[in-house]
Scaffold this motif. Structure first.
Motif, PDB file in Angstrom:
ATOM      1  N   ALA A 111       0.895  -1.183  -0.056  1.00 36.12           N
ATOM      2  CA  ALA A 111      -0.013  -0.080   0.108  1.00 36.12           C
ATOM      3  C   ALA A 111       1.051   1.259   0.076  1.00 36.12           C
ATOM      4  O   ALA A 111       0.806   2.367  -0.720  1.00 36.12           O
ATOM      5  CB  ALA A 111      -0.850  -0.115   1.286  1.00 36.12           C
ATOM      6  N   ALA A 112       1.827   1.211   0.752  1.00 36.29           N
ATOM      7  CA  ALA A 112       2.933   2.347   0.686  1.00 36.29           C
ATOM      8  C   ALA A 112       3.420   2.836  -0.533  1.00 36.29           C
ATOM      9  O   ALA A 112       3.481   3.783  -1.131  1.00 36.29           O
ATOM     10  CB  ALA A 112       3.866   2.216   1.851  1.00 36.29           C
TER      11      ALA A 112
ATOM     12  N   ALA B 253      -7.011   6.182  -8.483  1.00 34.25           N
ATOM     13  CA  ALA B 253      -6.087   5.188  -8.062  1.00 34.25           C
ATOM     14  C   ALA B 253      -5.657   5.209  -6.669  1.00 34.25           C
ATOM     15  O   ALA B 253      -5.384   4.099  -6.127  1.00 34.25           O
ATOM     16  CB  ALA B 253      -5.016   5.606  -9.172  1.00 34.25           C
ATOM     17  N   ARG B 254      -5.594   6.565  -5.911  1.00 30.41           N
ATOM     18  CA  ARG B 254      -5.277   6.501  -4.734  1.00 30.41           C
ATOM     19  C   ARG B 254      -6.561   5.799  -3.984  1.00 30.41           C
ATOM     20  O   ARG B 254      -6.073   5.065  -2.742  1.00 30.41           O
ATOM     21  CB  ARG B 254      -4.967   7.660  -4.135  1.00 30.41           C
ATOM     22  CG  ARG B 254      -3.744   8.385  -4.574  1.00 30.41           C
ATOM     23  CD  ARG B 254      -3.475   9.725  -4.073  1.00 30.41           C
ATOM     24  NE  ARG B 254      -4.325  11.076  -4.626  1.00 30.41           N
ATOM     25  CZ  ARG B 254      -4.166  11.593  -5.768  1.00 30.41           C
ATOM     26  NH1 ARG B 254      -2.759  11.398  -6.534  1.00 30.41           N
ATOM     27  NH2 ARG B 254      -4.723  12.678  -6.154  1.00 30.41           N
ATOM     28  N   TRP B 255      -7.581   6.140  -4.121  1.00 34.16           N
ATOM     29  CA  TRP B 255      -8.595   5.580  -3.396  1.00 34.16           C
ATOM     30  C   TRP B 255      -8.879   4.201  -3.470  1.00 34.16           C
ATOM     31  O   TRP B 255      -9.337   3.427  -2.687  1.00 34.16           O
ATOM     32  CB  TRP B 255     -10.131   6.284  -3.511  1.00 34.16           C
ATOM     33  CG  TRP B 255     -10.035   7.705  -2.804  1.00 34.16           C
ATOM     34  CD1 TRP B 255      -9.910   8.859  -2.951  1.00 34.16           C
ATOM     35  CD2 TRP B 255     -10.247   7.666  -1.409  1.00 34.16           C
ATOM     36  NE1 TRP B 255     -10.111   9.937  -2.252  1.00 34.16           N
ATOM     37  CE2 TRP B 255     -10.012   9.212  -0.922  1.00 34.16           C
ATOM     38  CE3 TRP B 255     -10.340   6.798  -0.334  1.00 34.16           C
ATOM     39  CZ2 TRP B 255     -10.307   9.466   0.429  1.00 34.16           C
ATOM     40  CZ3 TRP B 255     -10.457   7.418   1.089  1.00 34.16           C
ATOM     41  CH2 TRP B 255     -10.145   8.558   1.345  1.00 34.16           C
ATOM     42  N   ALA B 256      -8.591   3.499  -4.634  1.00 37.13           N
ATOM     43  CA  ALA B 256      -8.615   2.252  -4.734  1.00 37.13           C
ATOM     44  C   ALA B 256      -7.589   1.617  -3.961  1.00 37.13           C
ATOM     45  O   ALA B 256      -7.915   0.442  -3.548  1.00 37.13           O
ATOM     46  CB  ALA B 256      -8.414   1.877  -6.397  1.00 37.13           C
ATOM     47  N   GLU B 257      -6.433   1.892  -3.991  1.00 33.95           N
ATOM     48  CA  GLU B 257      -5.520   1.451  -2.992  1.00 33.95           C
ATOM     49  C   GLU B 257      -5.885   1.470  -1.542  1.00 33.95           C
ATOM     50  O   GLU B 257      -5.706   0.630  -0.739  1.00 33.95           O
ATOM     51  CB  GLU B 257      -4.135   2.099  -3.284  1.00 33.95           C
ATOM     52  CG  GLU B 257      -3.170   1.341  -2.506  1.00 33.95           C
ATOM     53  CD  GLU B 257      -2.985  -0.159  -2.875  1.00 33.95           C
ATOM     54  OE1 GLU B 257      -2.663  -0.864  -1.931  1.00 33.95           O
ATOM     55  OE2 GLU B 257      -3.197  -0.622  -3.936  1.00 33.95           O
ATOM     56  N   VAL B 258      -6.550   2.576  -0.962  1.00 28.70           N
ATOM     57  CA  VAL B 258      -6.864   2.776   0.189  1.00 28.70           C
ATOM     58  C   VAL B 258      -7.912   1.733   0.452  1.00 28.70           C
ATOM     59  O   VAL B 258      -7.949   0.870   1.530  1.00 28.70           O
ATOM     60  CB  VAL B 258      -7.545   4.250   0.454  1.00 28.70           C
ATOM     61  CG1 VAL B 258      -8.263   4.093   1.831  1.00 28.70           C
ATOM     62  CG2 VAL B 258      -6.404   5.200   0.470  1.00 28.70           C
ATOM     63  N   SER B 259      -9.083   1.541  -0.375  1.00 29.82           N
ATOM     64  CA  SER B 259      -9.873   0.587  -0.181  1.00 29.82           C
ATOM     65  C   SER B 259      -9.362  -0.998  -0.219  1.00 29.82           C
ATOM     66  O   SER B 259      -9.785  -1.705   0.536  1.00 29.82           O
ATOM     67  CB  SER B 259     -11.021   0.612  -1.574  1.00 29.82           C
ATOM     68  OG  SER B 259     -12.031  -0.111  -1.244  1.00 29.82           O
TER      69      SER B 259
ATOM     70  N   LEU C 109      -0.630   5.934   6.459  1.00 26.74           N
ATOM     71  CA  LEU C 109      -0.339   5.612   5.157  1.00 26.74           C
ATOM     72  C   LEU C 109      -1.552   6.330   4.116  1.00 26.74           C
ATOM     73  O   LEU C 109      -1.202   6.880   2.977  1.00 26.74           O
ATOM     74  CB  LEU C 109      -0.739   4.319   4.697  1.00 26.74           C
ATOM     75  CG  LEU C 109       0.538   3.312   5.058  1.00 26.74           C
ATOM     76  CD1 LEU C 109      -0.033   2.049   4.906  1.00 26.74           C
ATOM     77  CD2 LEU C 109       1.676   3.670   4.215  1.00 26.74           C
ATOM     78  N   CYS C 110      -2.613   7.030   4.594  1.00 25.71           N
ATOM     79  CA  CYS C 110      -3.589   7.556   4.103  1.00 25.71           C
ATOM     80  C   CYS C 110      -3.438   9.177   4.048  1.00 25.71           C
ATOM     81  O   CYS C 110      -4.232   9.750   3.310  1.00 25.71           O
ATOM     82  CB  CYS C 110      -4.851   7.054   4.515  1.00 25.71           C
ATOM     83  SG  CYS C 110      -5.338   5.272   4.123  1.00 25.71           S
ATOM     84  N   THR C 111      -2.500   9.771   4.880  1.00 27.29           N
ATOM     85  CA  THR C 111      -2.529  11.208   5.031  1.00 27.29           C
ATOM     86  C   THR C 111      -2.135  11.943   3.646  1.00 27.29           C
ATOM     87  O   THR C 111      -2.975  12.857   3.544  1.00 27.29           O
ATOM     88  CB  THR C 111      -1.394  11.584   6.193  1.00 27.29           C
ATOM     89  OG1 THR C 111      -1.595  10.945   7.193  1.00 27.29           O
ATOM     90  CG2 THR C 111      -1.341  12.878   6.402  1.00 27.29           C
ATOM     91  N   PRO C 112      -1.227  11.355   2.929  1.00 25.59           N
ATOM     92  CA  PRO C 112      -1.341  12.177   1.674  1.00 25.59           C
ATOM     93  C   PRO C 112      -2.509  12.086   0.771  1.00 25.59           C
ATOM     94  O   PRO C 112      -2.750  13.167   0.078  1.00 25.59           O
ATOM     95  CB  PRO C 112       0.012  11.445   0.975  1.00 25.59           C
ATOM     96  CG  PRO C 112       0.551  10.812   2.036  1.00 25.59           C
ATOM     97  CD  PRO C 112      -0.501  10.288   3.070  1.00 25.59           C
TER      98      PRO C 112
END
Length: 181
Positions: A13-14, A25-31, A154-157
């Motif tokens: 994830a990082a 793409a960022r939200w897909a990885e967060v999910s 990990l999600c801060t950015p």
């Protein structure tokens, strides 16, 4: 999930979040990470505008339950104090907990969403958002705080990028009809 598989998911994830091109793409990885680590039936992301005391939904895994874009006013209730002001996670175990936090509780419960984990996202010494995971009864009762903290970091950015757009939208907002949390 523990041990090496957990570490591999966090490392993946990082890496993926740093290389993601665009919000989708960022939200897909967060999910993906939230599902692998915590499991969820609904994931939402809310950016918090502390000065305006507003929250805006910036991501949802299901718009039929939680539509994108709407603002909510934040008050001085227990959830707002705990998650937004103190920056502490909130774990709700069952329907009674869902009812104390969500204005749309009946819809959530009807859809089988009976437990919640709210993960505050920190930046510049304050909370700038929250990841909300909803699932079956008692789904998050045993989640470890270090794991919550890793997820938040990990999600801060992702939230930093979204905060600017929400601040611009809040400038022209009519607050008179907003729900409150």
């Amino acid at each position: 999930m523990t041990g090496q598989p957990l570490l591999q998911n966090l490392a993946q994830a990082a890496h993926a979040l740093g290389r993601a091109d665009g919000a989708d793409a960022r939200w897909a990885e967060v999910s993906r990470l939230a599902e692998a680590v915590f499991s969820h039936r609904l994931l939402t992301g809310l950016v918090y505008l502390r000065e305006q005391r507003l929250m805006r939904r910036i991501f949802t895994s299901d718009e039929s339950i939680s539509p994108l874009g709407g603002f909510k006013a934040t008050g001085r209730g227990p959830w707002s104090v705990q998650v937004l002001e103190q920056g502490l996670p909130y774990v709700g175990s069952d329907e009674a907990d869902i009812r104390t936090v969500f204005s749309e509780a009946d819809l959530l419960i009807e859809r089988g969403l009976h437990a919640v984990l709210n993960i505050p996202i920190w930046f510049d010494a304050g909370v700038i958002g929250s990841i909300n995971l909803l699932g079956h009864r008692h789904a998050y009762d045993q989640v470890s705080e270090p794991l919550i903290d890793l997820m938040a970091g990990l999600c801060t950015p992702v939230f930093i990028r979204e905060r600017e757009a929400a601040q611009d939208a809040a400038l022209s907002l009519d607050r008179s009809g907003l729900d409150s949390v």
